[in-house]
Design an enzyme around this catalytic site. Structure first.
Site, PDB file in Angstrom:
ATOM      1  N   ALA A  63       0.854  -1.188   0.000  1.00 29.26           N
ATOM      2  CA  ALA A  63       0.000   0.000   0.000  1.00 29.26           C
ATOM      3  C   ALA A  63       0.891   1.240   0.000  1.00 29.26           C
ATOM      4  CB  ALA A  63      -0.886  -0.014   1.238  1.00 29.26           C
ATOM      5  N   GLY A 102       0.604  -5.141   0.800  1.00 29.96           N
ATOM      6  CA  GLY A 102      -0.511  -5.191  -0.139  1.00 29.96           C
ATOM      7  C   GLY A 102      -0.100  -5.801  -1.473  1.00 29.96           C
ATOM      8  N   GLU A 105      -0.495  -9.356  -1.031  1.00 30.32           N
ATOM      9  CA  GLU A 105      -1.939  -9.620  -0.911  1.00 30.32           C
ATOM     10  C   GLU A 105      -2.606  -9.632  -2.287  1.00 30.32           C
ATOM     11  OE1 GLU A 105      -2.309  -6.531   2.166  1.00 30.32           O
ATOM     12  OE2 GLU A 105      -3.336  -8.036   3.381  1.00 30.32           O
ATOM     13  N   GLU A 125       3.985  -5.582   7.191  1.00 29.02           N
ATOM     14  CA  GLU A 125       3.158  -4.551   7.835  1.00 29.02           C
ATOM     15  C   GLU A 125       3.487  -4.390   9.311  1.00 29.02           C
ATOM     16  OE1 GLU A 125       2.099  -6.701   5.596  1.00 29.02           O
ATOM     17  OE2 GLU A 125       0.575  -5.824   4.296  1.00 29.02           O
TER      18      GLU A 125
HETATM   19  C1  3H9 Z   1       0.507  -2.306   3.407  1.00 27.43           C
HETATM   20  O1  3H9 Z   1       0.771  -2.794   2.341  1.00 27.43           O
HETATM   21  C2  3H9 Z   1      -0.866  -2.404   4.041  1.00 27.43           C
HETATM   22  C3  3H9 Z   1      -1.759  -3.449   3.405  1.00 27.43           C
HETATM   23  O2  3H9 Z   1      -1.625  -4.701   4.064  1.00 27.43           O
HETATM   24  C4  3H9 Z   1      -3.205  -3.100   3.571  1.00 27.43           C
HETATM   25  C5  3H9 Z   1      -3.690  -1.883   2.874  1.00 27.43           C
HETATM   26  C6  3H9 Z   1      -5.181  -1.710   2.943  1.00 27.43           C
HETATM   27  N1  3H9 Z   1       4.578   3.522   0.164  1.00 27.43           N
HETATM   28  O3  3H9 Z   1      13.329   2.077   0.598  1.00 27.43           O
HETATM   29  P1  3H9 Z   1      13.727   2.837  -0.601  1.00 27.43           P
HETATM   30  C7  3H9 Z   1       9.318   5.033  -1.120  1.00 27.43           C
HETATM   31  S1  3H9 Z   1       1.671  -1.421   4.285  1.00 27.43           S
HETATM   32  C8  3H9 Z   1       5.028   4.742  -0.106  1.00 27.43           C
HETATM   33  O4  3H9 Z   1      14.708   3.918  -0.433  1.00 27.43           O
HETATM   34  P2  3H9 Z   1      14.869   0.417  -1.658  1.00 27.43           P
HETATM   35  C9  3H9 Z   1      10.382   5.385  -0.097  1.00 27.43           C
HETATM   36  O5  3H9 Z   1       9.871   6.227   0.898  1.00 27.43           O
HETATM   37  C10 3H9 Z   1       3.095  -1.419   3.233  1.00 27.43           C
HETATM   38  N2  3H9 Z   1       6.334   4.991  -0.413  1.00 27.43           N
HETATM   39  O6  3H9 Z   1      14.208   1.863  -1.766  1.00 27.43           O
HETATM   40  C11 3H9 Z   1      11.392   6.074  -0.982  1.00 27.43           C
HETATM   41  O7  3H9 Z   1      10.934   7.382  -1.234  1.00 27.43           O
HETATM   42  P3  3H9 Z   1      11.942   8.615  -1.388  1.00 27.43           P
HETATM   43  C12 3H9 Z   1       3.822  -2.712   3.272  1.00 27.43           C
HETATM   44  C13 3H9 Z   1       7.171   3.969  -0.439  1.00 27.43           C
HETATM   45  O8  3H9 Z   1      15.093  -0.021  -3.043  1.00 27.43           O
HETATM   46  C14 3H9 Z   1      11.319   5.269  -2.283  1.00 27.43           C
HETATM   47  O9  3H9 Z   1      10.048   4.645  -2.261  1.00 27.43           O
HETATM   48  N3  3H9 Z   1       5.053  -2.579   2.510  1.00 27.43           N
HETATM   49  C15 3H9 Z   1       6.758   2.675  -0.142  1.00 27.43           C
HETATM   50  O10 3H9 Z   1      16.000   0.446  -0.697  1.00 27.43           O
HETATM   51  C16 3H9 Z   1      12.394   4.218  -2.407  1.00 27.43           C
HETATM   52  O11 3H9 Z   1      12.384   3.402  -1.243  1.00 27.43           O
HETATM   53  C17 3H9 Z   1       6.211  -2.250   3.076  1.00 27.43           C
HETATM   54  O12 3H9 Z   1       6.295  -2.086   4.270  1.00 27.43           O
HETATM   55  C18 3H9 Z   1       5.386   2.454   0.163  1.00 27.43           C
HETATM   56  N4  3H9 Z   1       4.903   1.233   0.433  1.00 27.43           N
HETATM   57  O13 3H9 Z   1      13.751  -0.503  -1.009  1.00 27.43           O
HETATM   58  C19 3H9 Z   1       7.389  -2.106   2.151  1.00 27.43           C
HETATM   59  N5  3H9 Z   1       7.819   1.849  -0.227  1.00 27.43           N
HETATM   60  O14 3H9 Z   1      12.796   8.259  -2.576  1.00 27.43           O
HETATM   61  C20 3H9 Z   1       8.062  -0.783   2.390  1.00 27.43           C
HETATM   62  C21 3H9 Z   1       8.863   2.613  -0.570  1.00 27.43           C
HETATM   63  O15 3H9 Z   1      11.056   9.783  -1.558  1.00 27.43           O
HETATM   64  N6  3H9 Z   1       9.144  -0.523   1.466  1.00 27.43           N
HETATM   65  N7  3H9 Z   1       8.489   3.897  -0.701  1.00 27.43           N
HETATM   66  O16 3H9 Z   1      12.727   8.633  -0.105  1.00 27.43           O
HETATM   67  C22 3H9 Z   1      10.343  -1.137   1.509  1.00 27.43           C
HETATM   68  O17 3H9 Z   1      10.582  -2.024   2.296  1.00 27.43           O
HETATM   69  C23 3H9 Z   1      11.400  -0.663   0.579  1.00 27.43           C
HETATM   70  O18 3H9 Z   1      11.087   0.658   0.223  1.00 27.43           O
HETATM   71  C24 3H9 Z   1      11.565  -1.482  -0.716  1.00 27.43           C
HETATM   72  C25 3H9 Z   1      12.547  -0.765  -1.671  1.00 27.43           C
HETATM   73  C26 3H9 Z   1      12.129  -2.860  -0.360  1.00 27.43           C
HETATM   74  C27 3H9 Z   1      10.257  -1.628  -1.441  1.00 27.43           C
END
Ligand code: 3H9
Length: 693
Positions: A63, A102, A105, A125
């Site tokens: 998400a 998500g 999911e 999450e």
């Molecule tokens: C969820 O899914 C809830 C659902 O169950 C239910 C919903 C109803 N959203 O980390 P990076 C941005 S909760 C918004 O430096 P990497 C991040 O801020 C979510 N922004 O890159 C950054 O922005 P900026 C569950 C996001 O390659 C840029 O993307 N998912 C999101 O080292 C690059 O990120 C997670 O918890 C997001 N979801 O790593 C995964 N994700 O450039 C969270 C990233 O402006 N994300 N951004 O600073 C991660 O673990 C890592 O970002 C990922 C990439 C592995 C994806």
């Protein structure tokens, strides 16, 4: 047509591509685009199957976290998930990079999943203080069984594509997500495979329904190390609903639990941490176009606890290290400790035997500073006195190759003065790792007055290669972390001299969520360092001096502020210390008083926040979030409290100003007077989050 969802046809198979950089989060545009595309494809008779893939770095990262806490915009993720699962045409997810939250999911709602071997599939999450809110707590147990599901959901760690195949989460490992998913879809059509809707498939739940311990044992293990967090417990409860409730009922409860956690303080704090860590990695004020210097080898001067830990951190990240000592004996000792540490983690099951070999091989020992040779980055980790540091840097100036970055691991000293011992102060920077350096995630990057921008950038890249969170800070005594720690120490000591017991203060800090109290930490570090420094400066601290004179130097002598059972690090209250404190105070004629836990917390934490405000105003830290990251990753500040500056905003700056002013007046302690920035923000009804330099 959507900007972020593209559909093309390969014969009778539609390929739906999500293209929403940087990480294909499921923001409003993506949800709307997917809902529209799925609706259109459902009624397109020329389409017999659908493949869903992500463009760029991965499938879907989850998400869009930035949308949390704002008014929801239709369509919700559930609409997309229902459309996928209820599709009459087979839907195959083709996964590469990440399928997280998500994102997984969405994949679980598809009828089939294929993935590259190295992809990461998980429900993280919980690390944001949440539980999966789009069916993950119900579909994952149906895909992999409730034991593994609860481990993944309450722990947050992902599986690789290979592991996902073994667990039954995916149907096939493929080389290319699009081609692989397309081929899978064609086969499914040719074979007339029935569509697997996880909501209707309880087969993997049967065993745990018959024997509950299959689930409860895994749930207990997954939450064993949970310190004060709400989300892991909620995750366990939700996975339990998969065993006990009809699918639709469980889904409603999951959604309610998700909303409750999302609105709670803990998740707000944990989401703040997610963004603060990423923000901190961006160096404020770096001119555009600055590129880091090459980084192929690191040399570390000093094979003690710190140097060895730093060497391990780089070897863990695959960077070759030259570990340098002044003579053979300490070098041999240092290398042996490293090997033993790796073997210990292998014995605990944390590291494969081949990894132990590979990592120790990456660390080469050498005697003499002249051996820094071709190192691109040299990190000094020798004794913490200015004279010794300057001597080492003068030698490095002669020995290191031109353009090498010269870093000091000093935890307090003036980086500019250290740099002045060289003819290249532009190449000198601080890289302050935290002990144990192979474990603690923080690296304060100290920007000297003359540090070149590309040197700063190189230090930050190096820290990330060593899996550290870099935070750029300015030069001052103790930088951000130890400067604030020092202020807390002064207040703790003052309270002790008023008769408040060290164990009460430590109990308040651990009750707040810190991993260790102030006095237990002093025992761990050793009380003799400060004792020696007091002697050198002709100062005294009657209680602490008396402890040291009695041979109570901390954990290393089995006794300090606490006593320790042989081989244990658990602090035990020692009546001898209580007597020693009481007698010293009587001798000094100091009155004893009581303080309640709420007062202790304010007196220990609010002065740190006050110091944080000074640090911001002086430009030592660029953002409040940077200070939070320092405390979260360097000192174990509880993640569900978001860091000291975030915590301050939650308490309210007005309250903090009032309490500080009250204590300043009560004690006649001018150091507690509210800092100008803190007072100004409180006056204006603002928060640290509102602050801009
Ligand atoms: C969820 O899914 C809830 C659902 O169950 C239910 C919903 C109803 N959203 O980390 P990076 C941005 S909760 C918004 O430096 P990497 C991040 O801020 C979510 N922004 O890159 C950054 O922005 P900026 C569950 C996001 O390659 C840029 O993307 N998912 C999101 O080292 C690059 O990120 C997670 O918890 C997001 N979801 O790593 C995964 N994700 O450039 C969270 C990233 O402006 N994300 N951004 O600073 C991660 O673990 C890592 O970002 C990922 C990439 C592995 C994806």
């Amino acid at each position: 047509m959507s900007d972020v969802i593209r559909t093309d046809l390969r014969g009778d198979i539609a390929i739906v591509r999500i293209d929403s950089p940087p990480v294909n989060a499921l923001g409003h545009a993506v949800r709307a685009g997917l809902a529209e595309a799925l609706g259109r494809l459902a009624s397109d008779d020329s389409v017999r199957a659908i493949v869903l893939v992500g463009e760029g770095r991965g499938f879907i990262s989850g998400a869009d976290i930035r949308e949390f806490g704002r008014p929801a915009q239709a369509p919700s993720l559930d609409v997309v998930i229902d459309a996928l699962e209820n599709s009459a045409k087979p839907v195959v997810a083709g996964i590469h990079g990440v399928a997280l939250g998500g994102g997984l999911e969405v994949a679980l709602a598809c009828h089939f999943r294929v993935s590259t071997a190295g992809a990461r599939l998980g429900l993280p999450e919980v690390t944001l203080g949440l539980l999966p809110g789009a069916g993950g707590t119900q579909r994952l147990p149906r895909a992999v069984g409730p034991a593994l599901a609860v481990k993944m959901i309450a722990g947050g760690a992902p599986l690789s594509g290979e592991q996902a195949l073994a667990a039954g989460l995916i149907d096939e490992v493929v080389a290319d997500p699009t081609a692989g998913a397309e081929a899978f879809a064609r086969r499914a059509l040719a074979e007339g495979r029935s569509l697997r809707r996880l909501r209707d498939d309880d087969s993997r739940l049967a065993a745990a329904r018959a024997d509950r311990s299959i689930f409860t044992d895994a749930a207990t293990a997954a939450t064993a190390r949970n310190r004060g967090l709400d989300a892991p417990r909620a995750c366990v409860e939700a996975v339990g609903w998969a065993l006990d409730l009809p699918f639709d009922e469980a889904l409603v409860k999951e959604r309610e639990a998700f909303q409750r956690l999302m609105k709670g303080d803990q998740s707000k704090a944990q989401r703040h941490v997610f963004f603060a860590e990423r923000e901190a990695a961006k160096i404020a004020g770096l001119p555009e176009g600055v590129r880091p210097r090459p980084l192929n080898r690191v040399a570390i001067i000093g094979a003690g606890t710190m140097g060895g830990g730093i060497a391990m951190a780089f070897a863990n990240g695959g960077v070759p290290v030259t570990l340098i000592e002044l003579s053979e004996a300490p070098l041999k000792r240092g290398l042996e400790v490293i090997r033993k540490n790796y073997e210990a983690s292998a014995a605990r099951g944390g590291l494969a035997a081949e990894a132990v070999e590979a990592r120790t091989k990456l660390i080469e020992g050498a005697v003499g500073i002249d051996k820094v040779g071709e190192a691109d980055l040299v990190i000094e980790a020798v004794f913490e006195t200015m004279a010794v540091k300057k001597e080492v840097f003068a030698q490095l100036d002669a020995a290191a190759k031109a353009g090498a970055v010269l870093a000091t691991n000093t935890s307090y000293l003036d980086v500019d003065e250290i740099a002045s011992a060289t003819s290249r102060p532009q190449d000198v920077v601080g890289m302050h790792f935290f002990s144990p350096a192979n474990v603690m995630k923080l690296c304060e990057i100290v920007r000297g007055a003359k540090t070149a921008p590309d040197v700063l950038a190189t230090a930050a890249v190096a820290a990330r290669k060593a899996a550290k969170a870099p935070v750029v800070v300015g030069v001052c005594f103790g930088f951000v972390g130890n400067r604030m720690l020092g202020v807390r120490g002064q207040q703790a000591s003052k309270l002790m001299y008023q008769g408040v017991a060290p164990q009460q203060m430590d109990g308040v800090l651990t009750g707040f969520g810190m991993p260790m109290g102030h006095f237990a930490m002093a025992d761990l570090a050793g009380l003799d360092v400060a004792w020696r420094s007091r002697q050198d400066h002709g100062e005294s601290a009657p209680i602490e001096d008396a402890l040291c004179e009695a041979g109570r130097l901390g954990q290393k002598t089995g006794k300090g502020f606490y006593q320790y059972a042989a081989g244990s690090r658990a602090p035990l209250v020692d009546p001898e210390v209580e007597t020693l404190i009481r007698q010293t105070m009587e001798r000094l004629g100091l009155p004893m008083r009581q303080a309640d836990d709420a007062e202790i917390l304010e007196r220990l934490v609010y002065p740190m926040i006050n110091e944080g405000a000074k640090i911001l105003e002086e430009g030592i830290a660029a953002r409040p979030g940077d200070i939070d990251v320092v405390w979260l990753f360097g000192y174990g500040w509880p993640v569900f409290r978001g860091g000291p500056m975030f915590y301050a905003d939650q308490v309210g700056l007005k309250t903090i100003v009032e309490r500080l002013a009250h204590y300043a007046a009560a004690d006649g302690d001018t150091s507690l007077e509210p800092a100008p920035l803190l007072a100004r923000l409180a006056d204006q009804g603002k928060t640290f989050a509102d602050w801009r330099p």
